[in-house]
Design a protein around this motif. Structure first.
Motif, mmCIF file in Angstrom:
data_model
loop_
_atom_site.group_PDB
_atom_site.id
_atom_site.type_symbol
_atom_site.label_atom_id
_atom_site.label_comp_id
_atom_site.label_asym_id
_atom_site.label_seq_id
_atom_site.Cartn_x
_atom_site.Cartn_y
_atom_site.Cartn_z
ATOM 1 N N GLU A 188 0.816 -1.141 0.100
ATOM 2 C CA GLU A 188 0.061 -0.122 0.010
ATOM 3 C C GLU A 188 1.072 1.270 0.117
ATOM 4 O OE1 GLU A 188 -3.865 2.241 0.716
ATOM 5 O OE2 GLU A 188 -3.084 -0.025 -0.283
ATOM 6 N N GLU A 189 2.005 1.142 0.719
ATOM 7 C CA GLU A 189 2.870 2.430 0.990
ATOM 8 C C GLU A 189 3.681 2.804 -0.444
ATOM 9 O OE1 GLU A 189 5.322 1.826 4.409
ATOM 10 O OE2 GLU A 189 3.851 2.231 5.759
ATOM 11 N N GLU A 190 4.080 1.700 -1.005
ATOM 12 C CA GLU A 190 4.560 1.665 -2.407
ATOM 13 C C GLU A 190 3.803 2.246 -3.373
ATOM 14 O OE1 GLU A 190 6.726 -1.344 -5.675
ATOM 15 O OE2 GLU A 190 5.905 -1.868 -3.926
ATOM 16 N N LYS A 191 2.231 1.929 -3.375
ATOM 17 C CA LYS A 191 1.505 2.526 -4.129
ATOM 18 C C LYS A 191 1.375 4.111 -4.003
ATOM 19 C CE LYS A 191 -1.114 -1.592 -5.661
ATOM 20 N NZ LYS A 191 -2.682 -2.199 -5.391
ATOM 21 N N VAL A 192 1.280 4.632 -2.670
ATOM 22 C CA VAL A 192 1.181 5.818 -2.318
ATOM 23 C C VAL A 192 2.517 6.568 -2.870
ATOM 24 C CG1 VAL A 192 1.061 7.572 -0.425
ATOM 25 C CG2 VAL A 192 -0.103 5.277 -0.138
ATOM 26 N N HIS A 193 3.521 6.085 -2.639
ATOM 27 C CA HIS A 193 4.786 6.737 -3.198
ATOM 28 C C HIS A 193 4.746 7.093 -4.662
ATOM 29 C CE1 HIS A 193 7.144 7.224 0.260
ATOM 30 N NE2 HIS A 193 6.911 6.032 0.688
ATOM 31 N N PHE A 195 1.973 6.951 -6.763
ATOM 32 C CA PHE A 195 0.862 8.016 -6.975
ATOM 33 C C PHE A 195 1.369 9.420 -6.946
ATOM 34 C CE2 PHE A 195 -2.655 10.582 -5.070
ATOM 35 C CZ PHE A 195 -3.409 11.071 -6.309
ATOM 36 N N LEU A 196 2.233 9.765 -5.376
ATOM 37 C CA LEU A 196 2.613 11.072 -5.384
ATOM 38 C C LEU A 196 3.829 11.407 -6.294
ATOM 39 C CD1 LEU A 196 2.497 11.079 -1.429
ATOM 40 C CD2 LEU A 196 0.720 12.025 -2.823
ATOM 41 N N MET A 197 4.751 10.606 -6.522
ATOM 42 C CA MET A 197 5.709 10.755 -7.517
ATOM 43 C C MET A 197 5.335 11.257 -8.702
ATOM 44 S SD MET A 197 8.688 8.117 -6.662
ATOM 45 C CE MET A 197 7.871 6.754 -7.074
ATOM 46 N N GLY A 198 4.211 10.881 -9.384
ATOM 47 C CA GLY A 198 3.709 10.978 -10.565
ATOM 48 C C GLY A 198 3.016 12.398 -10.812
ATOM 49 N N LEU A 199 2.571 12.830 -9.689
ATOM 50 C CA LEU A 199 1.902 14.049 -9.743
ATOM 51 C C LEU A 199 2.521 15.210 -10.428
ATOM 52 C CD1 LEU A 199 0.176 14.255 -6.212
ATOM 53 C CD2 LEU A 199 -0.990 13.570 -8.357
ATOM 54 N N ASP A 200 2.051 16.239 -11.082
ATOM 55 C CA ASP A 200 2.265 17.483 -11.588
ATOM 56 C C ASP A 200 3.080 18.295 -10.506
ATOM 57 O OD1 ASP A 200 2.780 20.224 -12.539
ATOM 58 O OD2 ASP A 200 1.375 19.728 -14.079
ATOM 59 N N ILE A 217 3.010 6.990 6.972
ATOM 60 C CA ILE A 217 2.438 7.720 5.578
ATOM 61 C C ILE A 217 1.056 7.247 5.533
ATOM 62 C CG2 ILE A 217 3.128 5.590 4.243
ATOM 63 C CD1 ILE A 217 4.096 7.563 1.891
ATOM 64 N N THR A 218 0.516 8.324 4.812
ATOM 65 C CA THR A 218 -1.151 8.098 4.811
ATOM 66 C C THR A 218 -1.629 7.007 3.728
ATOM 67 O OG1 THR A 218 -3.004 9.267 4.188
ATOM 68 C CG2 THR A 218 -1.197 9.637 2.871
ATOM 69 N N SER A 219 -2.675 6.492 3.693
ATOM 70 C CA SER A 219 -3.367 5.633 2.965
ATOM 71 C C SER A 219 -3.343 6.116 1.520
ATOM 72 C CB SER A 219 -4.448 4.990 3.350
ATOM 73 O OG SER A 219 -5.642 6.004 3.373
ATOM 74 N N LEU A 220 -3.578 5.091 0.594
ATOM 75 C CA LEU A 220 -3.793 5.688 -0.935
ATOM 76 C C LEU A 220 -5.116 6.406 -0.936
ATOM 77 C CD1 LEU A 220 -2.660 5.400 -3.743
ATOM 78 C CD2 LEU A 220 -3.898 3.295 -3.871
ATOM 79 N N THR A 221 -5.929 5.764 -0.250
ATOM 80 C CA THR A 221 -7.504 6.154 -0.488
ATOM 81 C C THR A 221 -7.459 7.719 -0.045
ATOM 82 O OG1 THR A 221 -8.425 4.187 -0.218
ATOM 83 C CG2 THR A 221 -9.716 6.139 0.068
ATOM 84 N N ARG A 222 -6.759 8.076 1.175
ATOM 85 C CA ARG A 222 -6.690 9.363 1.754
ATOM 86 C C ARG A 222 -5.963 10.435 0.985
ATOM 87 N NH1 ARG A 222 -3.680 12.245 5.593
ATOM 88 N NH2 ARG A 222 -4.534 13.926 6.438
ATOM 89 N N ALA A 223 -4.741 9.963 0.264
ATOM 90 C CA ALA A 223 -3.934 10.495 -0.444
ATOM 91 C C ALA A 223 -4.672 10.924 -1.674
ATOM 92 C CB ALA A 223 -2.590 9.840 -0.886
#
Length: 306
Positions: A188-193, A195-200, A217-223
């Motif tokens: 789950e944490e790997e997916k959060v990273h 997702f955040l890395m790919g943001l503009d 680190i927050t959850s993917l759903t909350r992020a």
């Protein structure tokens, strides 16, 4: 007991096909039915095959393409119900496969043979194996970035599609030991990273930094929810700025006439006001034209001028 044995046992009873039998066709079943919305185009076999199998399983017909229901032998009776039912099901499944395959591929596929042979032919021809596809998906995952003008929803959907397909190729079996929760949390944490890395960075750099500062680190759903909220807030702010700028411009160039912009007639529109040589609209010049330079660039120039 095999499927053939079950069918033989059923044949000794009344001459009807029970609803629990894979040979049973529901009155709503017809040759025009689509078992999936995914159309096979020659390059998406793995995703398509999983969708087709799921659709056929829901209709109790998966055993046909698996080759577990063989054609019953003719016993010399013209109305052998199992043989007739098998032929009907086989023809129906061949039609269903044709419906979810691009018509351009139809001539290269032999639909006249039993449906399990058709399925095997497709698998042998188009299944590229897991390793190359996994490598391709991981490459796409590493390169997955939010594109210009791409919404958070669209970007997240692209990411999730890759995650889901990679999950289908996972060889790790479900764990029931005490380490299961830790493994799930790490994924789950790997997916959060990711997702955040790919943001503009220009639009969401601040909120990304804030989320990465949280411990744990927050959850993917909350992020996702927080970034989506930031996107909506930014959109509303831009709309308000555009409206305010338009109102100020109208007052600056039209206020002296003693009437608002909605009160201008077609004959005096633009009288005494600048006209853009690019878009031909009044009340601004080409230098401050949103159509030519974009809203952000024009606002940046205004801020630079003080």
């Amino acid at each position: 007991m095999t499927e053939d044995d079950k069918l033989k046992g059923q044949s000794s009873g009344p001459k009807t096909i029970p609803m629990t039998s894979p040979l049973y066709l529901h009155p709503s079943d017809n040759p025009n039915l689509s078992v999936t919305q995914i159309i096979f185009n020659g390059n998406n076999y793995d995703m398509w095959a999983e969708a087709v199998k799921n659709g056929l399983d829901a209709k109790n017909k998966l055993v046909f393409i698996e080759g577990k229901v063989k054609q019953p032998e003719s016993d010399g009776i013209e109305d052998n119900i199992e043989l007739v039912a098998w032929r009907q099901c086989n023809a129906m499944l061949r039609a269903w496969l044709r419906n979810v395959i691009d018509p351009k591929l139809h001539q290269s596929i032999t639909f006249s043979q039993p449906v399990d042979k058709v399925w095997e032919e497709l698998r042998e021809r188009y299944s590229a194996g897991n390793a190359p596809r996994v490598h391709q998906l991981k490459t796409e995952l590493n390169e997955c970035k939010q594109q210009e003008r791409e919404t958070i929803f669209e970007y997240y959907t692209r990411l999730k599609t890759i995650w889901d397909e990679l999950g289908n190729y996972s060889k790790v079996k479900n764990c029931t030991c005490g380490a299961a929760a830790s493994i799930t949390q790490e994924k789950e944490e790997e997916k959060v990273h990711q997702f955040l890395m790919g943001l503009d960075t220009k639009l969401y750099g601040n909120i990304r930094s804030n989320l990465l500062m949280e411990e744990p680190i927050t959850s993917l759903t909350r992020a996702y929810a927080l970034v989506l909220r930031e996107e909506r807030h930014t959109s509303l702010t831009k709309v308000k700025e555009v409206r305010n700028d338009a109102a100020m411009t109208a007052r600056a160039y039209g206020g002296g006439k003693g009437r608002g912009t909605n009160q201008r007639s077609d004959t005096d529109e633009g009288e005494g006001s600048p006209q853009c040589s690019h878009c031909k609209k009044y009340y601004h010049t080409e230098e401050n034209c949103y159509d030519k330079h974009g809203y952000e660039e024009v606002k940046a120039r205004e801020r630079a001028r003080g």
